[in-house]
Design a protein around this motif. Sequence first.
Motif, mmCIF file in Angstrom:
data_model
loop_
_atom_site.group_PDB
_atom_site.id
_atom_site.type_symbol
_atom_site.label_atom_id
_atom_site.label_comp_id
_atom_site.label_asym_id
_atom_site.label_seq_id
_atom_site.Cartn_x
_atom_site.Cartn_y
_atom_site.Cartn_z
ATOM 1 N N LEU A 134 -6.129 5.154 12.931
ATOM 2 C CA LEU A 134 -6.203 5.906 14.184
ATOM 3 C C LEU A 134 -4.871 5.879 14.918
ATOM 4 O O LEU A 134 -4.452 6.865 15.525
ATOM 5 N N GLU A 135 -4.179 4.747 14.841
ATOM 6 C CA GLU A 135 -2.914 4.587 15.563
ATOM 7 C C GLU A 135 -1.768 5.326 14.880
ATOM 8 O O GLU A 135 -0.912 5.918 15.552
ATOM 9 N N ALA A 136 -1.731 5.322 13.556
ATOM 10 C CA ALA A 136 -0.609 5.935 12.836
ATOM 11 C C ALA A 136 -1.118 6.664 11.591
ATOM 12 O O ALA A 136 -0.949 6.184 10.461
ATOM 13 N N PRO A 137 -1.732 7.830 11.767
ATOM 14 C CA PRO A 137 -2.291 8.553 10.614
ATOM 15 C C PRO A 137 -1.249 8.918 9.564
ATOM 16 O O PRO A 137 -1.575 8.997 8.378
ATOM 17 N N SER A 138 -0.010 9.138 9.976
ATOM 18 C CA SER A 138 1.002 9.613 9.034
ATOM 19 C C SER A 138 1.392 8.560 8.003
ATOM 20 O O SER A 138 1.993 8.879 6.982
ATOM 21 N N ALA A 139 1.030 7.305 8.238
ATOM 22 C CA ALA A 139 1.431 6.223 7.330
ATOM 23 C C ALA A 139 0.337 5.870 6.323
ATOM 24 O O ALA A 139 0.376 4.798 5.718
ATOM 25 N N ILE A 140 -0.643 6.755 6.118
ATOM 26 C CA ILE A 140 -1.794 6.418 5.302
ATOM 27 C C ILE A 140 -1.426 6.021 3.878
ATOM 28 O O ILE A 140 -1.968 5.051 3.329
ATOM 29 N N LEU A 141 -0.493 6.710 3.234
ATOM 30 C CA LEU A 141 -0.178 6.387 1.843
ATOM 31 C C LEU A 141 0.461 5.009 1.715
ATOM 32 O O LEU A 141 0.170 4.261 0.768
ATOM 33 N N ALA A 142 1.302 4.642 2.669
ATOM 34 C CA ALA A 142 1.898 3.303 2.649
ATOM 35 C C ALA A 142 0.837 2.234 2.902
ATOM 36 O O ALA A 142 0.848 1.164 2.264
ATOM 37 N N ARG A 143 -0.085 2.511 3.831
ATOM 38 C CA ARG A 143 -1.130 1.533 4.112
ATOM 39 C C ARG A 143 -2.017 1.316 2.890
ATOM 40 O O ARG A 143 -2.447 0.194 2.606
ATOM 41 N N LEU A 144 -2.324 2.373 2.169
ATOM 42 C CA LEU A 144 -3.158 2.236 0.988
ATOM 43 C C LEU A 144 -2.502 1.332 -0.054
ATOM 44 O O LEU A 144 -3.154 0.457 -0.633
ATOM 45 N N PHE A 145 -1.203 1.499 -0.283
ATOM 46 C CA PHE A 145 -0.536 0.647 -1.264
ATOM 47 C C PHE A 145 -0.449 -0.796 -0.781
ATOM 48 O O PHE A 145 -0.429 -1.734 -1.593
ATOM 49 N N SER A 146 -0.441 -0.981 0.547
ATOM 50 C CA SER A 146 -0.365 -2.343 1.074
ATOM 51 C C SER A 146 -1.572 -3.176 0.667
ATOM 52 O O SER A 146 -1.509 -4.410 0.655
ATOM 53 N N ILE A 147 -2.687 -2.536 0.315
ATOM 54 C CA ILE A 147 -3.857 -3.273 -0.168
ATOM 55 C C ILE A 147 -3.508 -3.999 -1.457
ATOM 56 O O ILE A 147 -3.842 -5.178 -1.642
ATOM 57 N N ARG A 148 -2.813 -3.319 -2.347
ATOM 58 C CA ARG A 148 -2.393 -3.933 -3.604
ATOM 59 C C ARG A 148 -1.388 -5.056 -3.336
ATOM 60 O O ARG A 148 -1.492 -6.151 -3.911
ATOM 61 N N SER A 149 -0.443 -4.806 -2.452
ATOM 62 C CA SER A 149 0.577 -5.816 -2.132
ATOM 63 C C SER A 149 -0.055 -7.060 -1.531
ATOM 64 O O SER A 149 0.331 -8.193 -1.844
ATOM 65 N N ALA A 150 -1.037 -6.867 -0.639
ATOM 66 C CA ALA A 150 -1.698 -8.009 -0.005
ATOM 67 C C ALA A 150 -2.468 -8.842 -1.023
ATOM 68 O O ALA A 150 -2.578 -10.071 -0.885
ATOM 69 N N GLY A 151 -2.992 -8.203 -2.053
ATOM 70 C CA GLY A 151 -3.669 -8.953 -3.104
ATOM 71 C C GLY A 151 -2.705 -9.804 -3.908
ATOM 72 O O GLY A 151 -3.007 -10.947 -4.258
ATOM 73 N N LEU A 152 -1.535 -9.245 -4.196
ATOM 74 C CA LEU A 152 -0.547 -9.953 -5.007
ATOM 75 C C LEU A 152 0.159 -11.061 -4.230
ATOM 76 O O LEU A 152 0.422 -12.144 -4.773
ATOM 77 N N LEU A 153 0.473 -10.801 -2.967
ATOM 78 C CA LEU A 153 1.318 -11.722 -2.195
ATOM 79 C C LEU A 153 0.547 -12.631 -1.250
ATOM 80 O O LEU A 153 1.029 -13.718 -0.913
ATOM 81 N N GLN A 154 -0.641 -12.175 -0.812
ATOM 82 C CA GLN A 154 -1.366 -12.935 0.219
ATOM 83 C C GLN A 154 -2.762 -13.348 -0.218
ATOM 84 O O GLN A 154 -3.520 -13.909 0.574
ATOM 85 N N GLY A 155 -3.119 -13.069 -1.446
ATOM 86 C CA GLY A 155 -4.421 -13.481 -1.944
ATOM 87 C C GLY A 155 -5.594 -12.731 -1.321
ATOM 88 O O GLY A 155 -6.694 -13.280 -1.202
ATOM 89 N N LEU A 156 -5.391 -11.473 -0.953
ATOM 90 C CA LEU A 156 -6.465 -10.674 -0.365
ATOM 91 C C LEU A 156 -7.631 -10.579 -1.356
ATOM 92 O O LEU A 156 -7.449 -10.203 -2.518
ATOM 93 N N SER A 157 -8.820 -10.913 -0.911
ATOM 94 C CA SER A 157 -9.985 -10.923 -1.793
ATOM 95 C C SER A 157 -10.449 -9.505 -2.105
ATOM 96 O O SER A 157 -10.171 -8.569 -1.344
#
Length: 322
Positions: free
Chosen positions: A213-236
């Motif tokens: 809602l705050e930054a709709p234009s960054a959606i593609l970067a946010r989506l990839f951050s899910i993968r990064s968070a799994g690799l670097l931060q142990g996102l379940s």
Amino acid sequence: MTVTPHVALVAVDWGTSHLRVWALGADRSVLGMRRSDEGMGATPCDRFAAILESHLEALGVAPDVPVVMCGMVGSRQGWAEAGYLPVPTDLGEIAVRAVRVPAHRRDIRILPGLSHTDSKHPDVMRGEETQLLGLARRRFAAGRGARMVCMPGTHSKWVRQDGLRVEGFASFMTGDTFSALSAHSVLRHSVGPDATAVDAASPDFRLAVAASLEAPSAILARLFSIRSAGLLQGLSPNAARARLSGYLIGQEIAGARARFAIGDTVELVGGGVLGELYAAALACAGIGANLHDGDELVIYGLADAASQIWTLDAPRLTEQET
């Protein structure tokens, strides 16, 4: 076949993936129902009649009871093409434009969909128009001015409706995108096959909605951050699934806000987990929601259209003279 007495009408919602059949009395009460995965997408053209009749036989529906249908069964690839009504339009017209299935001993009518024909925002819907008719007739028969309707699903719809009049709508491939990304993109490694259903109270879901809602234009970067968070931060996997859902639903709401003047409250058509997720996401956006049961609305809409095509006369229907 054992005939179920007092069945006056059969209402059918035949979508791409699923088939739902209701046997109704003259008072629109549900006397029996059937569900299956025999959607239009998996049904050869020469099998529609046999599949329908197998369900009608199981429900004990007599051969002279008529059937009214909506959904993708009326598409170009369906049983009989029912076309589209361009918006703005009056939902009462969908009964007038219903198409009769040819060469069948039973009287079967398929309702048309709606289309948005301008060059900038071309759009179509099938099935949802019948829920909108049910919403208008059942909940807002007296009319209370224009309202926004949110209809979550594989291809979510946002509709500007004023009584029976549909003024405009927009489709969002939110559910389709979620399925594609979670199963066929790099995010499949993060979400995983064992992740549970998303909880609307999940902080990951709500924060993801707020981010879109705050930054709709960054959606593609946010989506990839899910993968990064799994690799670097142990996102379940459960948290990854919640974020993916929240990012996409938040993006949809942001897109709807850019297209329409939504106001403080929307009519939310849906139930279960998906309805809870959308209600929570709308709350994050400061938007209230009046929740409506989608099955109830489609049954009511189909029965209302049938009452225009035929005159209800239990235990049978007779076609109106024209």
